[in-house]
Scaffold this motif. Structure first.
Motif, PDB file in Angstrom:
ATOM      1  N   ASP A 235       0.834  -1.209   0.000  1.00  0.00           N
ATOM      2  CA  ASP A 235       0.000   0.000   0.000  1.00  0.00           C
ATOM      3  C   ASP A 235       0.868   1.258   0.000  1.00  0.00           C
ATOM      4  O   ASP A 235       0.466   2.297  -0.538  1.00  0.00           O
ATOM      5  CB  ASP A 235      -0.921   0.008   1.221  1.00  0.00           C
ATOM      6  N   ASP A 236       2.042   1.149   0.596  1.00  0.00           N
ATOM      7  CA  ASP A 236       2.966   2.287   0.620  1.00  0.00           C
ATOM      8  C   ASP A 236       3.626   2.513  -0.733  1.00  0.00           C
ATOM      9  O   ASP A 236       4.173   3.592  -0.992  1.00  0.00           O
ATOM     10  CB  ASP A 236       4.046   2.062   1.682  1.00  0.00           C
TER      11      ASP A 236
ATOM     12  N   PHE B  11       0.485   4.130  -2.825  1.00  0.00           N
ATOM     13  CA  PHE B  11       0.063   5.460  -2.364  1.00  0.00           C
ATOM     14  C   PHE B  11       0.725   6.607  -3.136  1.00  0.00           C
ATOM     15  O   PHE B  11       0.045   7.600  -3.448  1.00  0.00           O
ATOM     16  CB  PHE B  11       0.322   5.587  -0.861  1.00  0.00           C
TER      17      PHE B  11
ATOM     18  N   LYS C  91       1.854   5.519   3.950  1.00  0.00           N
ATOM     19  CA  LYS C  91       0.420   5.767   3.895  1.00  0.00           C
ATOM     20  C   LYS C  91      -0.184   5.915   5.283  1.00  0.00           C
ATOM     21  O   LYS C  91      -1.089   6.735   5.489  1.00  0.00           O
ATOM     22  CB  LYS C  91      -0.273   4.626   3.133  1.00  0.00           C
TER      23      LYS C  91
ATOM     24  N   LYS D  91      -2.225   9.311   4.990  1.00  0.00           N
ATOM     25  CA  LYS D  91      -3.518   9.009   4.360  1.00  0.00           C
ATOM     26  C   LYS D  91      -4.630   9.985   4.726  1.00  0.00           C
ATOM     27  O   LYS D  91      -5.549  10.207   3.920  1.00  0.00           O
ATOM     28  CB  LYS D  91      -3.941   7.585   4.703  1.00  0.00           C
TER      29      LYS D  91
END
Length: 597
Positions: free
Chosen positions: A141-142, A145, A217, A221
């Motif tokens: 996810d990082d 992102f 993230k 976020k």
């Protein structure tokens, strides 16, 4: 030490690393106004040093950041715009790919890359059990992102460009036609599949839209993209995947790092690093006195004689993936459309006029006579470090005042009233406003020398705003196409991707000349085409780019930069070879403080 960032183009815009000191701008041109053709023998320095002494435990590396301006303090790869912030972030890098001596992605970094060129897809797989500096787990996810930041409709940075739009679904996401980027497929916690519109050889060195950095993230976020650049998460307490983590930031002045106990390659041998902004004018004395161990971001070649015989220093060098240039404002960036638009009626729209201005300046003389043999005149817009793609037999714009005058005569710029200064094609007064950075005697005297070169061929060049500008103000004016600037000096760091599309593409904000054409777009596309997977085809495409840009003369390469790296002899081992750079976690010191001369 991490490899030089290979996936984005860093705005340097500083001549202090590239141009020599002119002694008050008083150097005279040759009698015939032409290059003498004689070459001053260049100084050469090694790429590696091994110093004697037993390493101490821990210690703090003292790093000088040569700059005439405060650093901006934007510590996120997706948002920063200048080389000062980039130099600082290398100690706390979020870069996920590493590359070899040919600047190609390897499998030794935080992530590996597998490419399916036929399917226009790539697989990015990250290492497992890696943590951010705050202890949070690093996941795919990082990696996703940053794409969501750059592609976001509110993103106001410079990375949303032609390359980025090569990702399937990026344009739809940016234009609010989709809630996600459809070309990004999260396979699992450690794997990302990316679909591209096309794939070229550039992907193997970080091109085609592939992004090479992660963003935390979990920390970012909940921050709106438009507010991210001013947030504490970016400016005060950024987290990192690098060898060191931010400990204390004095805005614009200094950064204190401490070792990152979660670093994936193991515990760094140093306790920390301190980076401080230092004037290039006082840097040699500071190095000689043992105030600093290294100069990050380069050492000005004009000052080399002040340190090269110092007993406490080792001098290293390497060809830098960068060049300095002279360019012309030929249009504007249409923010709504996200493209550069060339104005056919721009003041400096005549290619022959631009060629004349290029031939008029004595770059060779500045480099050879006054730069202590450190740098060389750049001949094309591809740095010589890219040996496979730089065309060695191109001469570029040598100093030739006679040719400059001839071209000016041909284009109708003539001295009507006999005062030595040419009028325009309609016989009206003609003055060009030059934008350039100031702050040091080196910069100021060099620019004055070039203004004298132009005056010698009958062109009056005045400084935009009536003065040389502070770095941050200058870069902001370029980005916003301030009408005060009609011609300007700058420098580019290319990163390890040789493709020039990220600097000269139609949708590239970094294309500060704002010159675009169907011919140029076709050449840039060819460089990054599937056909260019064939090395010979790609070499031919690069040569077409070099020749076309020489003819158009919208951006004139001036200096091929050699990077000078002074290293205090208490640093045990240090290597700057791109193929075998010293990594920050491996640096050791042999004394509690830098050695004095």
């Amino acid at each position: 030490m991490k490899k030089k960032s290979f996936f984005l183009l860093t705005l340097l815009l500083t001549l202090v690393l590239a141009l020599a000191a002119c002694s008050g701008g008083s150097k005279e041109s040759s009698k015939d106004g032409k290059d003498s053709g004689k070459k001053t023998e260049s100084r050469s320095f090694p790429m590696e040093v091994e110093n004697e002494g037993e390493p101490i435990k821990g210690g703090v590396l003292q790093a000088a950041l040569p700059s005439t301006s405060p650093f901006k303090g934007i510590f996120l790869q997706e948002l920063y715009t200048d080389s000062n912030d980039s130099s600082i972030m290398k100690f706390a890098s979020n870069i996920i790919f590493e590359n070899d001596g040919d600047f190609l992605v390897t499998d030794k970094g935080l992530a590996t890359l597998k490419v399916d060129a036929d399917a226009n897809k790539a697989i990015v797989k990250i290492r497992e059990n890696v943590k951010w500096s705050d202890g949070e787990p690093f996941t795919i996810d990082d990696v996703i992102f940053p794409y969501e930041i750059i592609g976001h409709p509110d993103y106001d940075g410079v990375r949303y460009d032609d390359d980025f739009q090569n990702i399937v679904g990026a344009e739809e996401y940016h234009d609010k036609k989709a809630d996600t980027i459809s070309g990004l497929k999260r396979v699992d916690d450690h794997t990302l599949e990316i679909s591209f519109k096309s794939i070229s050889p550039a992907i193997y060195s970080g091109g085609d839209g592939l992004w090479g950095s992660a963003a935390p993230k979990h920390q970012l976020k909940d921050i709106p993209v438009k507010e991210m650049v001013s947030s504490d998460a970016v400016r005060v307490n950024p987290v990192t995947l690098g060898a060191f983590k931010f400990d204390k930031i004095v805005n614009g002045e200094s950064v204190k790092f401490v070792k990152n106990e979660h670093y994936w390659k193991g515990e760094p041998k140093l306790d920390g690093v301190v980076v401080k902004v230092v004037s290039p004018e006082t840097l040699p004395k500071a190095l000689n006195s043992g105030t600093y161990d290294i100069a990050v971001g380069g050492f000005p070649g004009s000052k080399i004689t002040q340190i090269e015989n110092s007993k406490n220093l080792a001098i290293l060098s390497r060809p830098q993936l960068a060049y300095s240039y002279l360019s012309f404002k030929l249009g504007k960036f249409d923010k709504a459309k996200g493209i550069n638009i060339t104005d056919e009626n721009a003041k400096l729209s005549d290619p022959k006029l631009r060629q004349a201005l290029a031939y008029a300046i004595d770059v060779e003389g500045v480099n050879e006579k006054l730069s202590n043999g450190i740098h060389t005149r750049a001949t094309t817009l591809i740095p010589p470090a890219f040996a496979s793609f730089h065309t060695k037999d191109m001469q570029g714009f040598t100093h030739d005042a006679t040719k400059a005058k001839q071209l000016l005569d041909e284009t109708g710029y003539k001295d009507v009233d006999g005062d030595g200064i040419r009028e325009d094609k309609d016989g009206k007064p003609f003055t060009i406003k030059l934008g350039a950075q100031g702050g040091t005697e080196v910069l100021e005297s060099t620019i004055e020398y070039y203004r004298q070169n132009w005056k010698e061929v009958g062109i009056n060049v005045e400084l935009a705003s009536g003065r040389l500008m502070e770095f941050n103000s200058f870069s902001d004016k370029l980005k916003k196409d301030d009408p005060e600037i009609e011609m300007f000096f700058g420098s580019w760091g290319t990163g390890t991707n040789p493709s020039p599309k990220g600097l000269y593409g139609e949708g590239t904000l970094f294309n500060y000349s704002r010159f675009v054409s169907p011919e140029l777009s076709a050449i840039l596309d060819d460089i990054d085409s599937k056909e260019s997977i064939d090395l010979n085809h790609r070499k031919d495409a690069f040569r077409k780019f070099e020749e076309y840009m020489f003819e158009q003369a919208t951006t004139i390469p001036t200096v091929a930069i050699t990077e000078i790296i002074p290293v205090n002899k208490r640093v045990k081992n240090y290597n700057v070879d791109y193929a075998n750079e010293t990594q920050y976690q491996d640096i050791e010191l042999t004394a509690d403080a830098p050695l004095k001369n």
